[in-house]
Enzyme design. Sequence first.
Site, PDB file in Angstrom:
ATOM      1  N   GLY A   1       0.855  -1.226   0.068  1.00 34.85           N
ATOM      2  CA  GLY A   1      -0.013  -0.023  -0.090  1.00 34.85           C
ATOM      3  C   GLY A   1       0.900   1.226   0.082  1.00 34.85           C
ATOM      4  CB  SER A   2      -0.110   4.786   0.831  1.00 31.48           C
ATOM      5  OG  SER A   2      -0.443   4.600   2.218  1.00 31.48           O
TER       6      SER A   2
ATOM      7  CE  LYS B   1      -1.311   9.792   6.647  1.00 26.09           C
ATOM      8  NZ  LYS B   1      -2.438  10.850   6.201  1.00 26.09           N
ATOM      9  CB  VAL B   2      -1.147   2.905   5.325  1.00 21.24           C
ATOM     10  CG1 VAL B   2      -1.353   1.813   6.081  1.00 21.24           C
ATOM     11  CG2 VAL B   2      -2.019   4.040   4.855  1.00 21.24           C
ATOM     12  N   GLY B   3       2.288   2.450   5.228  1.00 24.93           N
ATOM     13  CA  GLY B   3       3.395   1.642   5.568  1.00 24.93           C
ATOM     14  C   GLY B   3       4.243   2.038   6.822  1.00 24.93           C
TER      15      GLY B   3
ATOM     16  CB  CYS C   1       3.356   0.470  -6.557  1.00 28.50           C
ATOM     17  SG  CYS C   1       4.096  -1.149  -6.901  1.00 28.50           S
TER      18      CYS C   1
ATOM     19  CD  GLU D   1       7.376  -5.761  -1.939  1.00 29.16           C
ATOM     20  OE1 GLU D   1       7.797  -4.801  -2.575  1.00 29.16           O
ATOM     21  OE2 GLU D   1       8.016  -6.654  -1.575  1.00 29.16           O
TER      22      GLU D   1
END
Length: 486
Positions: A232-233, A235-237, A288, A254
């Site tokens: 995912g993003s 920011k969330v990662g 991505c 990833e």
Amino acid sequence: MSSYFTELARQYIDGEWRQGTGSWDIIDFNPYNGEKLASITIATVDEVDEAYRAAQRAQKAWAATNPYARRAVFEKALRLIEEREAEITEVIIAELGGTHLKAGFELHLAKEFLRESIQLSLRPEGKILPSPIDGKENRLYRVPVGVVGVISPFNFPFLLSLKSVAPALALGNGVVLKPHQNTPIVGGSLVAKIFEDAGLPGGLLNVVITDIAEIGDAFIEHPVPKVISFTGSDKVGRHVATVCASHFKSAVLELGGNSALVVLEDADIDYAVDAAVFSRYVHQGQVCMAANRVLVDRSIADEFTEKFVAKVRTLKVGDPSDPQTIIGPVINSSQADSLTGAVDQAIAEGATALVRGATTDNLVEPTVLTDLPADSAILQQEIFGPVALLVTFDGEEEAVRIVNDTPYGLSGAVHTADVERGVAFAKQIDTGMFHVNDGTVHDEPLVPFGGEKHSGIGRLNGETTVDAFTTQKWISVQHGRSFFPF
């Protein structure tokens, strides 16, 4: 509408299909026409706990199962995907707004990764290592981590769920999968259905369809999973990594990218145009690895730009169920609005729009921007939509500097008549992956996939997947008597 949207609009916990017990529903919409596909009552913290406990209970017996027997499940899962390919394609088009081209691309890769998982069941190897102590035998075993939590994204949900779920199971683990809220069927319950029909024992794979507004960090904080695989993003990662570290879990991340496709002055311009247009606009740019930035040597910029713009103008935008459509809808209205705002801001900052696509609901037509100021915000971000940025440079040194001037480092490509020149260029770029005379969007079962900088931590595919979803255990055997100093 596919029956999958009625049959699979449920949680899958401990081998049972059931309704969630949360206080609200996730509504699954077709992003092209707004049709309601499914309504799914969300899973609660208690159901996340049930899913993890079920995986934990089932995992021990599964790990002890002969790997040749485990392998048979993945062989059958592959056959089922092949048999149901037309139905799965229909669901990808409806739930993701993916085109026929995109669905075919995703299913091809999904089958390739399943083929690798068939082999992965037999891959782990132990070692006997020498010891400085006489009579000591050091055995090094590779064993499953136990339970893996998988969080998959909305852009390639079937592939990217399978990419973690299948190898984790093949290596003897249990799995709990949380798909993205926009793709709960393709990324979640469809995966469970295939493995259920393939004969996977109940409880080993669980799917919880929920939202952090309901469960907070319960999915990643739970004491059972030892590894969290998140796509995912960034920011969330970053948050996932922080929570995992505080709970002594491994995180495979990833994350996003801001890849560049570079065209040197000796490149085959027509071929480079084809590679760049595909790398930017495949699946509406919601990839991505997509080439956000297309860098072109100033000496060939006019010819490249003319041909690039001409090809972009030929891309058919519209209904993803039409086999001729290249650009379907982006995933939701928030994404469409964000893209429109980013383009408007770039133009306000001084960029020139060579192509300015209109936005109608979730259909975002292609845009091509050039003359971007060096400090333009759009140059630094992951666009995740059909917007190309054309940037000119003078010589390789400047190109390297521009490519690396981003917090991301996932993929990229360079085009040149001299392959070794391309390799030398690639070695200077801070990315996990880089391609010479090709596009930026690639994933192969045996080659380590992952990024540098804000694009992630860890790698998947091939041997790196074994490293991610197993751990090493040292067992020593002392033959004869050992000596103790007291």
